[in-house]
Design a protein around this motif. Structure first.
Motif, PDB file in Angstrom:
ATOM      1  N   ARG A  34      -0.294  13.956   3.596  1.00 20.81           N
ATOM      2  CA  ARG A  34      -1.532  13.490   4.235  1.00 20.81           C
ATOM      3  C   ARG A  34      -2.425  12.745   3.235  1.00 20.81           C
ATOM      4  NH1 ARG A  34      -4.289  15.071   9.085  1.00 20.81           N
ATOM      5  NH2 ARG A  34      -2.450  16.281   9.607  1.00 20.81           N
ATOM      6  N   LYS A  35      -2.502  13.283   2.029  1.00 19.09           N
ATOM      7  CA  LYS A  35      -3.336  12.662   0.998  1.00 19.09           C
ATOM      8  C   LYS A  35      -2.760  11.286   0.620  1.00 19.09           C
ATOM      9  CE  LYS A  35      -6.520  12.467  -2.168  1.00 19.09           C
ATOM     10  NZ  LYS A  35      -7.923  12.283  -1.792  1.00 19.09           N
ATOM     11  N   GLN A  36      -1.415  11.232   0.529  1.00 20.70           N
ATOM     12  CA  GLN A  36      -0.774   9.939   0.206  1.00 20.70           C
ATOM     13  C   GLN A  36      -1.123   8.898   1.256  1.00 20.70           C
ATOM     14  OE1 GLN A  36       3.529  10.151  -0.482  1.00 20.70           O
ATOM     15  NE2 GLN A  36       3.257  12.200  -1.326  1.00 20.70           N
ATOM     16  N   LEU A  37      -1.107   9.337   2.513  1.00 21.30           N
ATOM     17  CA  LEU A  37      -1.428   8.402   3.592  1.00 21.30           C
ATOM     18  C   LEU A  37      -2.870   7.928   3.484  1.00 21.30           C
ATOM     19  CD1 LEU A  37      -0.579   6.924   6.142  1.00 21.30           C
ATOM     20  CD2 LEU A  37      -1.139   8.950   7.469  1.00 21.30           C
ATOM     21  N   GLN A  38      -3.767   8.875   3.162  1.00 21.23           N
ATOM     22  CA  GLN A  38      -5.183   8.505   2.991  1.00 21.23           C
ATOM     23  C   GLN A  38      -5.330   7.445   1.901  1.00 21.23           C
ATOM     24  OE1 GLN A  38      -7.344  12.050   2.050  1.00 21.23           O
ATOM     25  NE2 GLN A  38      -7.675  12.620   4.196  1.00 21.23           N
ATOM     26  N   VAL A  39      -4.653   7.695   0.791  1.00 21.70           N
ATOM     27  CA  VAL A  39      -4.725   6.742  -0.329  1.00 21.70           C
ATOM     28  C   VAL A  39      -4.172   5.379   0.111  1.00 21.70           C
ATOM     29  CG1 VAL A  39      -3.824   6.220  -2.645  1.00 21.70           C
ATOM     30  CG2 VAL A  39      -4.653   8.506  -2.111  1.00 21.70           C
ATOM     31  N   GLY A  40      -3.040   5.407   0.834  1.00 20.69           N
ATOM     32  CA  GLY A  40      -2.440   4.162   1.322  1.00 20.69           C
ATOM     33  C   GLY A  40      -3.410   3.384   2.192  1.00 20.69           C
ATOM     34  N   LYS A  41      -4.126   4.101   3.053  1.00 16.57           N
ATOM     35  CA  LYS A  41      -5.068   3.441   3.953  1.00 16.57           C
ATOM     36  C   LYS A  41      -6.274   2.869   3.206  1.00 16.57           C
ATOM     37  CE  LYS A  41      -4.057   5.814   8.288  1.00 16.57           C
ATOM     38  NZ  LYS A  41      -4.525   6.825   9.251  1.00 16.57           N
ATOM     39  N   VAL A  42      -6.657   3.530   2.107  1.00 15.40           N
ATOM     40  CA  VAL A  42      -7.771   3.020   1.296  1.00 15.40           C
ATOM     41  C   VAL A  42      -7.315   1.786   0.510  1.00 15.40           C
ATOM     42  CG1 VAL A  42      -9.267   3.547  -0.681  1.00 15.40           C
ATOM     43  CG2 VAL A  42      -8.931   5.251   1.122  1.00 15.40           C
ATOM     44  N   SER A  60       0.842  -1.204   0.000  1.00 16.06           N
ATOM     45  CA  SER A  60       0.000   0.000   0.000  1.00 16.06           C
ATOM     46  C   SER A  60       0.875   1.252   0.000  1.00 16.06           C
ATOM     47  CB  SER A  60      -0.996  -0.010   1.162  1.00 16.06           C
ATOM     48  OG  SER A  60      -0.318  -0.069   2.368  1.00 16.06           O
ATOM     49  N   SER A  61       2.028   1.202   0.690  1.00 15.18           N
ATOM     50  CA  SER A  61       2.921   2.367   0.657  1.00 15.18           C
ATOM     51  C   SER A  61       3.524   2.545  -0.737  1.00 15.18           C
ATOM     52  CB  SER A  61       4.035   2.241   1.712  1.00 15.18           C
ATOM     53  OG  SER A  61       4.960   1.238   1.377  1.00 15.18           O
ATOM     54  N   LEU A  62       3.839   1.423  -1.394  1.00 16.20           N
ATOM     55  CA  LEU A  62       4.384   1.505  -2.760  1.00 16.20           C
ATOM     56  C   LEU A  62       3.360   2.138  -3.691  1.00 16.20           C
ATOM     57  CD1 LEU A  62       6.014  -2.027  -3.294  1.00 16.20           C
ATOM     58  CD2 LEU A  62       7.201   0.121  -2.982  1.00 16.20           C
ATOM     59  N   PHE A  63       2.102   1.707  -3.542  1.00 14.40           N
ATOM     60  CA  PHE A  63       1.072   2.224  -4.449  1.00 14.40           C
ATOM     61  C   PHE A  63       0.861   3.721  -4.232  1.00 14.40           C
ATOM     62  CE2 PHE A  63      -3.115   3.232  -5.992  1.00 14.40           C
ATOM     63  CZ  PHE A  63      -3.117   2.616  -7.232  1.00 14.40           C
ATOM     64  N   SER A  64       0.720   4.117  -2.957  1.00 15.21           N
ATOM     65  CA  SER A  64       0.407   5.535  -2.725  1.00 15.21           C
ATOM     66  C   SER A  64       1.614   6.433  -3.027  1.00 15.21           C
ATOM     67  CB  SER A  64      -0.086   5.757  -1.294  1.00 15.21           C
ATOM     68  OG  SER A  64       0.932   5.455  -0.383  1.00 15.21           O
ATOM     69  N   ARG A  65       2.808   5.987  -2.636  1.00 14.82           N
ATOM     70  CA  ARG A  65       4.002   6.825  -2.792  1.00 14.82           C
ATOM     71  C   ARG A  65       4.543   6.840  -4.219  1.00 14.82           C
ATOM     72  NH1 ARG A  65       5.931  10.351   1.165  1.00 14.82           N
ATOM     73  NH2 ARG A  65       8.195  10.527   1.106  1.00 14.82           N
ATOM     74  N   ASP A  66       4.571   5.666  -4.828  1.00 14.11           N
ATOM     75  CA  ASP A  66       5.272   5.566  -6.113  1.00 14.11           C
ATOM     76  C   ASP A  66       4.357   5.519  -7.330  1.00 14.11           C
ATOM     77  OD1 ASP A  66       7.799   5.465  -4.850  1.00 14.11           O
ATOM     78  OD2 ASP A  66       7.384   3.385  -4.304  1.00 14.11           O
ATOM     79  N   VAL A  67       3.106   5.133  -7.128  1.00 11.77           N
ATOM     80  CA  VAL A  67       2.204   5.114  -8.280  1.00 11.77           C
ATOM     81  C   VAL A  67       1.279   6.334  -8.231  1.00 11.77           C
ATOM     82  CG1 VAL A  67       0.483   3.789  -9.571  1.00 11.77           C
ATOM     83  CG2 VAL A  67       2.342   2.590  -8.398  1.00 11.77           C
ATOM     84  N   TYR A  68       0.436   6.423  -7.206  1.00  9.04           N
ATOM     85  CA  TYR A  68      -0.528   7.538  -7.117  1.00  9.04           C
ATOM     86  C   TYR A  68       0.183   8.898  -7.090  1.00  9.04           C
ATOM     87  CZ  TYR A  68      -4.381  10.393  -5.411  1.00  9.04           C
ATOM     88  OH  TYR A  68      -5.332  11.366  -5.276  1.00  9.04           O
ATOM     89  N   ASN A  69       1.191   8.993  -6.238  1.00  5.96           N
ATOM     90  CA  ASN A  69       1.926  10.252  -6.071  1.00  5.96           C
ATOM     91  C   ASN A  69       2.620  10.697  -7.354  1.00  5.96           C
ATOM     92  OD1 ASN A  69       3.158  12.401  -4.666  1.00  5.96           O
ATOM     93  ND2 ASN A  69       4.997  11.171  -4.330  1.00  5.96           N
ATOM     94  N   ASN A  70       2.986   9.748  -8.193  1.00  4.92           N
ATOM     95  CA  ASN A  70       3.674  10.113  -9.432  1.00  4.92           C
ATOM     96  C   ASN A  70       2.709  10.338 -10.596  1.00  4.92           C
ATOM     97  OD1 ASN A  70       6.264  10.191  -8.415  1.00  4.92           O
ATOM     98  ND2 ASN A  70       6.559   7.981  -8.666  1.00  4.92           N
ATOM     99  N   VAL A  71       1.550   9.680 -10.533  1.00  7.11           N
ATOM    100  CA  VAL A  71       0.564   9.896 -11.593  1.00  7.11           C
ATOM    101  C   VAL A  71      -0.079  11.272 -11.403  1.00  7.11           C
ATOM    102  CG1 VAL A  71      -1.675   9.121 -12.496  1.00  7.11           C
ATOM    103  CG2 VAL A  71       0.093   7.446 -11.969  1.00  7.11           C
ATOM    104  N   LYS A  72      -0.441  11.570 -10.128  1.00  9.68           N
ATOM    105  CA  LYS A  72      -1.012  12.901  -9.827  1.00  9.68           C
ATOM    106  C   LYS A  72       0.103  13.722  -9.197  1.00  9.68           C
ATOM    107  CE  LYS A  72      -5.818  12.547  -9.388  1.00  9.68           C
ATOM    108  NZ  LYS A  72      -6.820  13.406  -8.806  1.00  9.68           N
ATOM    109  N   SER A  73       0.435  14.815  -9.774  1.00 15.09           N
ATOM    110  CA  SER A  73       1.563  15.567  -9.200  1.00 15.09           C
ATOM    111  C   SER A  73       1.126  16.400  -7.992  1.00 15.09           C
ATOM    112  CB  SER A  73       2.187  16.455 -10.271  1.00 15.09           C
ATOM    113  OG  SER A  73       1.171  17.197 -10.883  1.00 15.09           O
TER     114      SER A  73
END
Lengths: 489, 58
Positions: free
Chosen positions: A362-370, A344-357
């Protein structure tokens, strides 16, 4: 085995673990570093126990024991090669720790992406990790289902075991992020090592003591004490099996991410040494367990039955059998929860965070938790479906993850490595591994998919890097110049 | 002790882990064959890591 006793054992385990998970709730849990790395403040002992519980899954007392049953002492060699590979932590550990702290990296793929100055590198590594680790988790979940089903003669159905393992892994991860994972891992590691050691000593005592035990093996099954022995561990098989595991401590993000967590370099050292002592004991115990099954039941239909058969035999008192079963359950859950959290940390930090600049922490953490429960549900569905595809991907996981190893070496030791080199080496290496695994083809020289995956990814990384532009020299130098002596605790 | 020397020792350990059991010990069908050899290698690796990391954090 009596179902009520099994349930009692499981309930005690759940209550104790949940208590520990709840106690672990302190410190900041509102940012990525706090939730996924424990604020980089973990102490050496807890880190060592958690590293051990995460590394050693249900595979040890079931799979490795089965491998010993099937192929003899070669199984010990297989595990010792992995053990030697953990020494790579002595080489890479301080580098990960220092640069992670300096630049605030949360995941290994984030670090590699930054080193090669490419978001694409971070994304492709994160996605390939997910591709191989979700099926691996699914097979661990299925393992719990089979274990409880087998131990109770179907009184606890497969699905109940899988639901239980998924729910526990998810709970241990969400209660306090990595803190609850580490604390429950530490408890589970202690349960795993104590119960398995006691049961092996009792079983060997029941078989006449160590001297008699090895004499029986020597006289009745001499081939089990040498390699290639009965032929199962031919040299090429041994090499193909062991090579991916030699690099496990670097290639598997759920363990390499641990290198960021200790509060000091001293803590990192304690983590490494503590793990090595734990691993040495647990490896010998698991192999002796497999040998015991072989000495007692030499003619089982499949090696998978070795552990359940021995646990329900007259050599093991019922209460102890249940405790060992809980130890195996704990080994599986402690591996799955760590993988869930890392993915989940890989997805939020390296995928979501890089797709959406410009995504806030805090938002990354929310995404990780989802994403965390979504990955758990995905693994659960895969486990329930029991698809052939999933088991192939799971078997391929250690081989599939190895294709990132050349890029990791290049991160710290090869200035000329480029982002294009990393991306092509990971993609082409993964394609080679998957092609070999899915087609069932016999690879050249009878070497397994992991060996070819590593060779191909290393060659592609080197060749493509030579023909593409290297990252800026300031970034490269920052990684090349890290020294252990730079650490200020 | 130089890093190069430590690296050579480490590679030596890895090589003998593969080679010795498949050559010198392939016909020793007893606990003091490959079983003991690999157990000793594991202990040596623990000692090696202890030595290599002795100054971490100092």
């Amino acid at each position: 085995m009596n179902t009520q006793w099994v349930w009692l054992g499981v309930i005690i385990y759940i209550i104790l673990s949940l208590l520990v998970a709840l106690i672990s709730r302190r410190g900041s849990l509102t940012d990525m570093e706090g939730y996924f790395l424990g604020g980089r403040k973990m102490n050496g002992f807890m880190s060592a126990m958690s590293y051990s519980a995460t590394t050693y899954s249900a595979f040890m007392m079931v799979g490795l024991a089965g491998l010993t049953y099937q192929g003899g002492v070669g199984a010990l060699g297989f595990e010792i090669v992995y053990f030697i590979g953990v020494s790579l932590v002595a080489l890479f550990g301080p580098k990960f720790w220092l640069i992670g702290k300096k630049n605030g990296y949360v995941t290994p793929s984030e670090m590699i992406g930054d080193r090669y100055e490419s978001k694409g590198v971070a994304m492709i590594i994160a996605l390939s990790n997910c591709l191989f680790l979700i099926p691996y988790s699914a097979v661990q979940l299925a393992g719990v289902g089979y274990l409880l089903q087998g131990m109770t003669n179907n009184a606890i159905p497969f699905t109940v075991g899988v639901v239980l393992a998924t729910a526990l892994a998810l709970l241990f991860s969400v209660i306090a992020g990595i803190r609850s994972v580490v604390w429950t891992d530490a408890l589970q590691a202690i349960v795993m090592i104590i119960t398995s050691t006691i049961v092996v000593l009792i079983v060997i005592h029941g078989l006449g003591g160590f001297g008699h035990f090895f004499t029986t093996l020597k006289e009745k099954h001499p081939e089990s004490l040498a390699v290639p022995g009965n032929g199962y561990f031919s040299f090429t098989t041994f090499l193909s099996l062991t090579l991916p595991w030699f690099f496990f401590s670097m290639s598997n993000p759920q363990v390499s991410q641990r290198l960021y967590m200790p509060g000091s370099l001293r803590g990192l050292r304690n983590m490494l040494m503590g793990f090595l002592v734990f691993g040495f004991i647990y490896t010998l115990v698991s192999v002796l367990w497999g040998f015991s099954a072989f000495a007692y039941f030499p003619h089982l239909a499949t090696a998978d039955l070795a552990t359940p058969k021995l646990l329900s035999s007259s050599l093991v008192p019922t209460a102890l059998g249940i405790i060992v079963m809980i130890g195996i359950l704990a080994a599986a859950v402690s591996t799955i929860d760590a993988i869930l959290l890392t993915l989940s940390s890989l997805f939020s930090r390296d995928v979501y965070n890089n797709v959406k600049s410009d995504v806030s922490d805090r938002k990354q953490l929310q995404v990780g938790k989802v994403v965390l429960p979504i990955i758990a549900i995905l693994a659960f569905i895969f486990a329930e479906l029991q698809l052939n595809l999933i088991s192939v991907l799971s078997v391929a996981s250690s081989a599939g993850l190895i294709v990132v190893v050349p890029a990791i070496f290049g991160t710290f030791f090869w200035k000329r490595g480029t982002a294009a080199g990393v991306i092509t080496s990971v993609v082409i290496g993964a394609i080679v591994v998957l092609t070999v695994e899915f087609s069932g083809m016999k690879p050249p020289l009878q070497l397994g998919s992991g060996v070819w995956g590593l060779i191909v990814s290393a060659l592609v990384f080197i060749i493509v890097s030579f023909f593409t532009r290297a990252p800026s020299s300031s970034k490269t130098q920052e990684f090349m110049r890290i020294r252990v002596t730079d650490a200020k605790d | 002790m130089t890093k190069k020397f430590l690296a050579i020792i480490f590679i030596f350990f890895v090589l003998i882990t593969y080679i010795i059991p498949y050559t010198l010990l392939s016909h020793v069908h007893a606990w003091y064959g490959s079983f003991l050899f690999w157990a000793i290698i594991a202990l040596v690796i623990i000692g090696f890591n202890y030595f290599v990391t002795r100054n971490w954090g100092k």
